[in-house]
Design a protein around this motif. Sequence first.
Motif: not given
Length: 550
Positions: A41-63
């Motif tokens: 669930s970690f989001g570098t203490n930014q509300p609404g941010v979940q790094n793990a989800a962001e990484w997955l989404r970024v990879a998909y959007h790149d591909m």
Amino acid sequence: MAGAAAGAYVWPGPHDLIEDVYSLQGGAVKMGFMDAVVPCSFGTNQPGVQNAAEWLRVAYHDMATADVAAGTGGLDASIRFETARDENEGAAFNNTFGFMGGYYNAHVPLADLIALGVVVAADRCGGPKIEFRAGRVDAAAAGAWGVPKPDQDLATHTASFARQGFSKADMIALVACGHTLGGVHHEDFPQVVGDPDANPGNVTQFEGGGSAAVFDNHVVTDYLDGTTQNPLVVSHNDTFNSDKRVFSADANTTVRALADPAVFRATCADVLARMINTVPAGVVLSEPIVPIDIKPYIDSLALTTSTDSSTNASAVAIAISGRIRIRLDEDTSRNKADMKVDLVYADRSGRPVGVLIPTTLLTFRGGETDGLHGVRFAWFNFATEIDAAAGISGFTVRMTKPSTGAVTVFDNAGHPGGFPIDDSLLYQETQSCLLEQQLKHTLTVAAAVRTDRVQDPLSLDVNYKVSRLGESFAPFLSTRSASLASTGRVVGDYTLFEVTVPMDEESWFSAEFDLALGGAAAGDGNDAARQGTKLLRKMGSVLQRPCQAL
Ligand code: HEM
């Protein structure tokens, strides 16, 4: 001797640095790539941010802009140039670049890091083990458009996934495997979720009850039993209910199969591996990276001189220091407390020297590092001086089990001479330095070249990160090349070389450099083929002191 298996790893290998990022997750010597996704669930203490989800989404959007028939696009980090597009809405991209940029360098492409992010995020969120291959090539410019958007119809999505190389069933699985983490941000998609300020953290997760931070199949089971809160299924605005259309695209056949957790895991491992392995034509990925069993690290290989105070005779030596990383996990049945590790080395001509280089177990944090998937390593340090006239050409690693006396010798998968060391080029860290005068930095790099190689060109590539205004926070690399010139000073069988280069203010602290003597050019990505090349990381703090005389 440990046998040479076909296709076995030979050191040094072309993917050694990304293997470190993959393998050295936590403990005594760590790269800490997983730190951004632990807990899931970690989001570098930014509300609404979940790094793990962001990484997955970024990879998909790149591909997602791949056209497999044309051989263009895929996981190539072209997303660096594409963040201003409306199909790449949100802060996920810059957040991800901000973290991964710290691992990016001339030998570790951003595209491999984006791919690795999927593997690490899935693992740390309790998901399946996804194979990781290395060798992606970063695109030099933006690619085509074509990331699916939630207000497109099913035919458009099906055609888009087909262009990316995925069938209708794959599409359903890939969306489910992606939308098991994270959610929809109100400020980025107010059309989907209504009031931008409605939810704490500004996000409505795809799965409720904490499940959005677990890689599980609630995204499909909640959908099937009608309890889902997925905003791309139950949005008041049906135009944006893309998950509803995708999940039901084959009358729920695929999602029903995915309701079995084991099927979900195995299917996600397959489709996500295929997602990160979709690369442009001509890019050849490695075999899946397997944590290396015995991996040496040479921290220094440098000429030193000493004078005997009683006889006044001077001696020239090569100081060599480093570490041997040894896999410990259960497949190996090794016990670091019952292990003595020595190096058996050969001189420059390949003749065994008959003197062992001893090692000691690193004491910090028990001398252990944790990798992914339960892998563990122990570290054995060594430091010695050898006669510079005799030199060194390589070593084998000898492991003794004191409790039984059993000896195993590791010879780098049968590579002639074992683990090779090239003493034709020695990087003189003590004689190198980074100086600041009136806010201007200059870098001096010194090296010793064996006299029989002094005619070969000796080049320096300083690689440093730059930002490009208006093109997101993504890191870009720039290289400044220079040639080292002989100082005319001869020490034993070596001649000293040197070069001084200016450094830009914005970049000196992120710079790294390669030295290459003759042969292949630096920066060609093929470390193994580059004779005598050295890589130094993060030279700022190491070299910020005056150069010292030899
Ligand atoms: C038809 C295809 C897809 C559409 C229309 C779609 C749409 C969306 C939308 C609108 C969001 C909200 C983004 C935000 O507010 O930050 C989202 C989030 C997300 N998507 Fe997709 N998506 C699709 C496929 C995929 C695939 C294939 C994956 C990965 C395999 C994926 C992974 C994610 C993840 C992990 C999030 C959560 C991001 C976060 O919480 O920061 N999506 N998607």
